[in-house]
Write an enzyme that holds these catalytic residues in place. Structure first.
Site, PDB file in Angstrom:
ATOM      1  N   ASP A   1       4.466  50.872 -82.330  1.00 15.32           N
ATOM      2  CA  ASP A   1       3.945  50.529 -81.005  1.00 15.32           C
ATOM      3  C   ASP A   1       2.427  50.552 -80.980  1.00 15.32           C
ATOM      4  O   ASP A   1       1.821  50.167 -79.979  1.00 15.32           O
ATOM      5  CB  ASP A   1       4.507  51.471 -79.929  1.00 15.32           C
ATOM      6  CG  ASP A   1       4.212  52.929 -80.219  1.00 15.32           C
ATOM      7  OD1 ASP A   1       4.693  53.439 -81.243  1.00 15.32           O
ATOM      8  OD2 ASP A   1       3.485  53.566 -79.425  1.00 15.32           O
ATOM      9  N   ASN A   2       1.809  50.993 -82.083  1.00 17.90           N
ATOM     10  CA  ASN A   2       0.345  50.988 -82.183  1.00 17.90           C
ATOM     11  C   ASN A   2      -0.147  49.932 -83.158  1.00 17.90           C
ATOM     12  O   ASN A   2      -1.256  50.032 -83.685  1.00 17.90           O
ATOM     13  CB  ASN A   2      -0.163  52.357 -82.624  1.00 17.90           C
ATOM     14  CG  ASN A   2       0.026  53.417 -81.556  1.00 17.90           C
ATOM     15  OD1 ASN A   2       0.198  53.094 -80.386  1.00 17.90           O
ATOM     16  ND2 ASN A   2       0.020  54.674 -81.947  1.00 17.90           N
TER      17      ASN A   2
ATOM     18  N   ARG B   1     -10.236  48.938 -71.312  1.00 23.89           N
ATOM     19  CA  ARG B   1     -10.055  48.327 -72.619  1.00 23.89           C
ATOM     20  C   ARG B   1      -9.953  46.807 -72.471  1.00 23.89           C
ATOM     21  O   ARG B   1      -9.439  46.302 -71.475  1.00 23.89           O
ATOM     22  CB  ARG B   1      -8.797  48.859 -73.303  1.00 23.89           C
ATOM     23  CG  ARG B   1      -8.768  50.364 -73.413  1.00 23.89           C
ATOM     24  CD  ARG B   1      -7.797  50.833 -74.475  1.00 23.89           C
ATOM     25  NE  ARG B   1      -6.405  50.479 -74.195  1.00 23.89           N
ATOM     26  CZ  ARG B   1      -5.393  50.860 -74.961  1.00 23.89           C
ATOM     27  NH1 ARG B   1      -5.630  51.574 -76.056  1.00 23.89           N
ATOM     28  NH2 ARG B   1      -4.148  50.531 -74.658  1.00 23.89           N
TER      29      ARG B   1
ATOM     30  N   GLY C   1       6.457  51.967 -73.895  1.00 26.78           N
ATOM     31  CA  GLY C   1       5.761  51.249 -72.826  1.00 26.78           C
ATOM     32  C   GLY C   1       4.417  51.850 -72.464  1.00 26.78           C
ATOM     33  O   GLY C   1       4.009  52.896 -72.962  1.00 26.78           O
TER      34      GLY C   1
END
Length: 573
Positions: free
Chosen positions: A325-326, A226, A133
């Site tokens: 997760d990336n 971002r 998360g």
């Protein structure tokens, strides 16, 4: 030319100028309070029933509503991206607002935002890690501009969330400068990536143990804003599939959400498109993408990922942390932790000290890791009964096929060839690895080679002398042999030298964000001088241009560039 013709041309020129001025003046320029928020993620997907920031497992939810909690003391704007502001239709004058650093540090509420942290899991270094998360990133919400483009704004380093585990949810200036600069540098290189609107310091210090060696120290805190159409990752789907039957419907809901907002052409697909593919020799091997939108979607995710990884290989970029997760479902470069562009060509290079000694995520392994990650994504959709076995197999097959298509096309352009020559390129990369040739500068200089087979052996390497350093007679002969083969290929292509040079220079950058350049900017920024960060940003906005006066940014790295903490970093930030 008579005076009447001259007058006519001047009038047309002036009319064009007036049209441009009118267009520029009519371009939407909004204040922060006028931005158009939509919040589809929050509106359409299940939320955490709790809103506290205590680190914990979050079940049956895609996100937790959480506000930034970072402490600040006179935050300062370090750098900004005008092109991102333009995409958001944000008036550049807004950067001058006294409260701008407060808003983009998270210290002051952003009018219209609905902040949350996303819930996801992932494989880290090949091992399932469970829930991960957004441990230090807080999404403010989604903006929709006048072109109906959707942009999520996210503050990285804005404080704790339920996903922070044992961390503080903060970020340091060192890693934030790197993320801000590389996000924008990759965009200018033409590589799909998340973007960065701005970078602000918090005025507070954060304790970090950069090398995990028991020597923590205080570092300046900072926050990057971002920007991306979506921050959904492979792990966003994996976590819910891993939690079993009760959460499988969330996988479907997330897939429907992504298709609706980010792959609408798939939603509108129909049988007449005949998207059927044979993957074997029996009737069951036929995959009809028009009959299963999830299969069509998974194939496009695989193709975008293949294109992305091929693009990385083309410019010599090594991500360093290719955990699932990336991995963005949109095929964007996401999460700039330890990364690096190749200096001396080394296929086993990894910028991540955590990746040693296995080098799972080294430069040469990136294509295979992309496939491995796609396999995990396909398996997730299978678990949720969105893909059949043959469809999942086809997704992986499509990744491999498309990667080779994209990679070969890139290498053809980089070398100025008319067709792919596997033997020529293999020998080239082997020579570069043996002699540790600078990847970027070599390909940039290669455009100066003439398609002239009559050039004597004693002069044939002259265009490359700046990168072929300290090579002995044996290596000189190896390079001379390769250059003869290469020259012959150029002759057979029939493209004039000058035309080929322009084409090659348009795909072989002169300027890349080398780690030592980042470090120089970081060193100055940590002393309160942000000019080098801003200057580096400007240089990297035009990586394929010559930029007179900026040649120092294209030089070979100095000896200190290879010290720990510069060429290689840990996952710590």
């Amino acid at each position: 030319m008579d005076s009447q013709q001259s007058s006519s041309i001047e009038q047309v020129t002036q009319d064009l100028k007036n049209q441009k001025l009118t267009h520029d003046s009519n371009r939407t320029k909004l204040k922060l309070e006028e931005l158009n928020w939509d919040h589809s993620f929050v509106r359409e997907l299940p939320a955490d029933s709790r809103v506290d920031n205590i680190p914990r497992q979050v079940f049956h939810a895609c996100y937790t509503k959480v506000s930034p909690s970072v402490e600040v003391d006179n935050p300062q704007l370090v750098a900004l991206s005008e092109s991102v502001a333009e995409s958001l239709e944000l008036d550049p004058k807004e950067f001058e607002r006294p409260d701008f650093p407060l808003i983009f540090s998270g210290a002051s509420p952003f009018f219209g935002s609905l902040p949350y942290a996303q819930c996801y899991g992932g494989h880290q270094f090949g091992t399932w890690a469970g829930q991960l998360g957004d441990g230090r990133a807080i999404t403010l919400g989604e903006l929709v501009n006048s072109k109906k483009e959707r942009w999520e704004l996210q503050l990285k380093g804005a404080g704790k969330t339920p996903y922070s585990r044992f961390a503080d949810g903060l970020a340091v200036l060192r890693s934030s400068v790197r993320e801000f600069l590389c996000s924008e540098a990759m965009h200018s290189l033409g590589i799909p990536t998340t973007r960065a609107l701005c970078l602000v310091t918090t005025g507070k210090f954060v304790v970090r143990d950069m090398f995990y060696d028991g020597n923590p120290k205080e570092e300046p805190g900072a926050i990057v804003c971002r920007v991306a159409p979506s921050f959904l990752r492979f792990g966003s789907y994996q976590l819910h599939a891993a939690r079993g039957k009760e959460d499988l419907d969330i996988v479907r809901r997330l897939a429907d959400y992504a298709i609706k907002h980010h792959f609408p052409h798939i939603e509108n697909m129909n049988k007449s498109e005949s998207l059927s593919f044979n993957t074997g020799f029996d009737d069951q091997s036929v995959v009809d993408l028009s009959s299963n939108k999830y299969a069509a979607w998974a194939v496009e995710v695989a193709e975008r990922t293949a294109s992305l990884v091929a693009g990385w290989q083309g410019v010599g970029f090594t991500h360093g942390v290719l955990n699932t997760d990336n991995m963005s479902i949109l095929g964007l470069t996401i999460d700039y932790g330890p990364f690096g562009f190749l200096d001396a060509f080394d296929p086993s290079y990894t910028p991540n000290t955590t990746d040693l000694p296995g080098r799972r995520y080294c430069f040469a392994n990136q294509p295979d890791i992309g496939l491995w990650n796609i396999a995990q994504f396909a398996a997730t959709l299978q678990a949720a009964n969105l893909l059949q076995d043959n469809e999942a197999n086809y997704v992986m097959e499509r990744y491999g096929t498309k990667f080779m298509d994209y990679y070969q096309a890139i290498m053809i352009k980089k070398l100025g060839l008319s067709k792919y020559n596997k033997d020529l390129i293999s020998k080239l990369l082997n020579n570069m690895a043996v002699d540790k040739v600078d990847y970027t500068n070599f390909f940039r200089l290669l455009s100066n080679v003439k398609a002239d087979p009559s050039i004597p052996d004693t002069q044939i390497l002259t265009p490359l002398k700046a990168v072929l350093l300290d090579i002995g007679q044996e290596r000189r002969e190896a390079w001379t042999s390769w250059m003869k083969c290469y020259t012959q290929e150029l002759v057979s292509s029939g493209v004039p030298d000058e035309e080929r040079k322009v084409a090659m220079d348009s795909v072989n950058p002169k300027y890349i964000l080398r780690n030592y350049l980042c470090q120089s900017a970081i060193d100055a920024a940590e002393q309160g001088d942000f000019e080098e960060v801003r200057r580096l940003l400007k240089v990297m906005e035009h990586p394929y241009d010559e930029q007179p006066g900026m040649e120092k940014y294209a030089r070979l790295p100095p000896a200190w560039a290879y010290r720990p903490g510069v060429c290689m970093l840990s996952c710590s930030s």
